[in-house]
Design a protein around this motif. Structure first.
Motif, PDB file in Angstrom:
ATOM      1  N   ALA A  57       0.866  -1.181   0.000  1.00 19.50           N
ATOM      2  CA  ALA A  57       0.000   0.000   0.000  1.00 19.50           C
ATOM      3  C   ALA A  57       0.901   1.228   0.000  1.00 19.50           C
ATOM      4  O   ALA A  57       2.023   1.195   0.517  1.00 19.50           O
ATOM      5  CB  ALA A  57      -0.885  -0.010   1.250  1.00 19.50           C
ATOM      6  N   ALA A  58       0.436   2.309  -0.583  1.00 19.30           N
ATOM      7  CA  ALA A  58       1.232   3.537  -0.650  1.00 19.30           C
ATOM      8  C   ALA A  58       1.540   4.034   0.762  1.00 19.30           C
ATOM      9  O   ALA A  58       0.679   3.989   1.650  1.00 19.30           O
ATOM     10  CB  ALA A  58       0.481   4.612  -1.423  1.00 19.30           C
ATOM     11  N   ALA A  59       2.775   4.463   0.961  1.00 18.30           N
ATOM     12  CA  ALA A  59       3.169   5.016   2.259  1.00 18.30           C
ATOM     13  C   ALA A  59       2.502   6.379   2.427  1.00 18.30           C
ATOM     14  O   ALA A  59       2.378   7.149   1.482  1.00 18.30           O
ATOM     15  CB  ALA A  59       4.683   5.165   2.328  1.00 18.30           C
ATOM     16  N   GLY A  60       2.063   6.654   3.645  1.00 19.67           N
ATOM     17  CA  GLY A  60       1.452   7.959   3.922  1.00 19.67           C
ATOM     18  C   GLY A  60       2.531   9.019   4.041  1.00 19.67           C
ATOM     19  O   GLY A  60       3.718   8.747   3.889  1.00 19.67           O
TER      20      GLY A  60
ATOM     21  N   VAL B 243       2.952  -0.428   7.607  1.00 19.02           N
ATOM     22  CA  VAL B 243       3.355  -1.083   6.364  1.00 19.02           C
ATOM     23  C   VAL B 243       2.308  -2.148   6.090  1.00 19.02           C
ATOM     24  O   VAL B 243       2.134  -3.076   6.878  1.00 19.02           O
ATOM     25  CB  VAL B 243       4.752  -1.714   6.487  1.00 19.02           C
ATOM     26  CG1 VAL B 243       5.144  -2.395   5.181  1.00 19.02           C
ATOM     27  CG2 VAL B 243       5.772  -0.672   6.895  1.00 19.02           C
ATOM     28  N   ALA B 244       1.589  -2.005   4.998  1.00 17.84           N
ATOM     29  CA  ALA B 244       0.514  -2.937   4.668  1.00 17.84           C
ATOM     30  C   ALA B 244       0.646  -3.351   3.211  1.00 17.84           C
ATOM     31  O   ALA B 244       1.205  -2.624   2.393  1.00 17.84           O
ATOM     32  CB  ALA B 244      -0.843  -2.271   4.906  1.00 17.84           C
ATOM     33  N   GLY B 245       0.118  -4.524   2.912  1.00 22.05           N
ATOM     34  CA  GLY B 245       0.172  -4.983   1.534  1.00 22.05           C
ATOM     35  C   GLY B 245      -0.523  -6.309   1.356  1.00 22.05           C
ATOM     36  O   GLY B 245      -1.192  -6.817   2.254  1.00 22.05           O
TER      37      GLY B 245
ATOM     38  N   THR C 163       9.789   3.898   1.560  1.00 25.30           N
ATOM     39  CA  THR C 163      10.320   4.890   2.495  1.00 25.30           C
ATOM     40  C   THR C 163       9.164   5.440   3.315  1.00 25.30           C
ATOM     41  O   THR C 163       8.125   5.800   2.765  1.00 25.30           O
ATOM     42  CB  THR C 163      11.033   6.037   1.736  1.00 25.30           C
ATOM     43  OG1 THR C 163      12.120   5.462   0.981  1.00 25.30           O
ATOM     44  CG2 THR C 163      11.578   7.067   2.700  1.00 25.30           C
ATOM     45  N   VAL C 164       9.358   5.463   4.634  1.00 27.67           N
ATOM     46  CA  VAL C 164       8.339   5.990   5.544  1.00 27.67           C
ATOM     47  C   VAL C 164       8.922   7.171   6.309  1.00 27.67           C
ATOM     48  O   VAL C 164      10.139   7.311   6.431  1.00 27.67           O
ATOM     49  CB  VAL C 164       7.823   4.906   6.516  1.00 27.67           C
ATOM     50  CG1 VAL C 164       7.090   3.815   5.746  1.00 27.67           C
ATOM     51  CG2 VAL C 164       8.950   4.328   7.329  1.00 27.67           C
TER      52      VAL C 164
END
Length: 185
Positions: free
Chosen positions: A68-71, A79-81, A138-139
């Motif tokens: 999933a796109a990083a906020g 971190v999700a996917g 990158t977060v």
């Protein structure tokens, strides 16, 4: 004599006699469950034919891994996917790592304990057969308000156009707006 079949296809001609019996180079098989059958024709001491059957699974395909796109900047990073159901997922960074397992739909979510600032993560998904896929993300973590220290102006100054310095300590680049006596400078 004997015959060897894999998934109903006779592969006897590819078997090679060795000291320990026969060796069979297995043909390229698609991922999935396969059946091997060896039929012996009346070569044992009793003169009865024998048949041996077993199944095995092949999996040579790496799992899909979609993140999933990083906020933007936040107090923590999620971190999700999605990957293969049951896949082991590891999120690694610098000197840390956090594990998870994808659910029956292949979804996973982790909230790694990260320091403030930008951190590059490596996400690895491994299926049961050991096939792996990696992705990077990158977060950005920011838990504290910026610290500001002003300098350059004493209590009294002898100029109408003093130079003011602002020293800002922050995890993320701040937007700075200076106001003097309520007026934007």
């Amino acid at each position: 004599s004997f015959t060897i079949e894999i998934d109903g296809r006779d592969v006897t001609g590819t078997a090679t006699r060795t000291v320990n019996g026969y060796e069979l180079p297995v043909p390229d098989l698609p991922d999935g469950t396969h059946t091997a059958v060896v039929d012996l024709v009346a070569d044992d001491l009793i003169g009865e034919p024998a048949s041996y059957r077993w199944t095995f699974t092949t999996d040579v395909t790496a799992p899909v891994l979609r993140l999933a796109a990083a906020g933007g900047w936040g107090e923590e990073a999620e971190v999700a996917g999605v990957t293969e159901p049951g896949a082991a997922v590891v999120v690694a960074w610098g000197d840390g790592a956090a594990p998870a397992t994808a659910d029956q739909a292949g979804r996973f979510t982790l909230v790694p304990a990260l320091d403030e600032g930008e951190t590059e993560l490596q996400v690895l998904a491994a299926d049961e057969a050991g096939n792996e896929t990696t992705a990077r993300q990158t977060v950005k973590i920011d838990r504290e308000r910026p610290r500001i220290r002003l300098g350059g102006v004493e209590e009294w100054t002898d100029t109408a156009r003093p130079t003011i310095y602002a020293f800002v300590a922050a995890a993320r680049p701040p937007r700075i707006v200076a106001r003097v006596n309520g007026q934007e400078a």
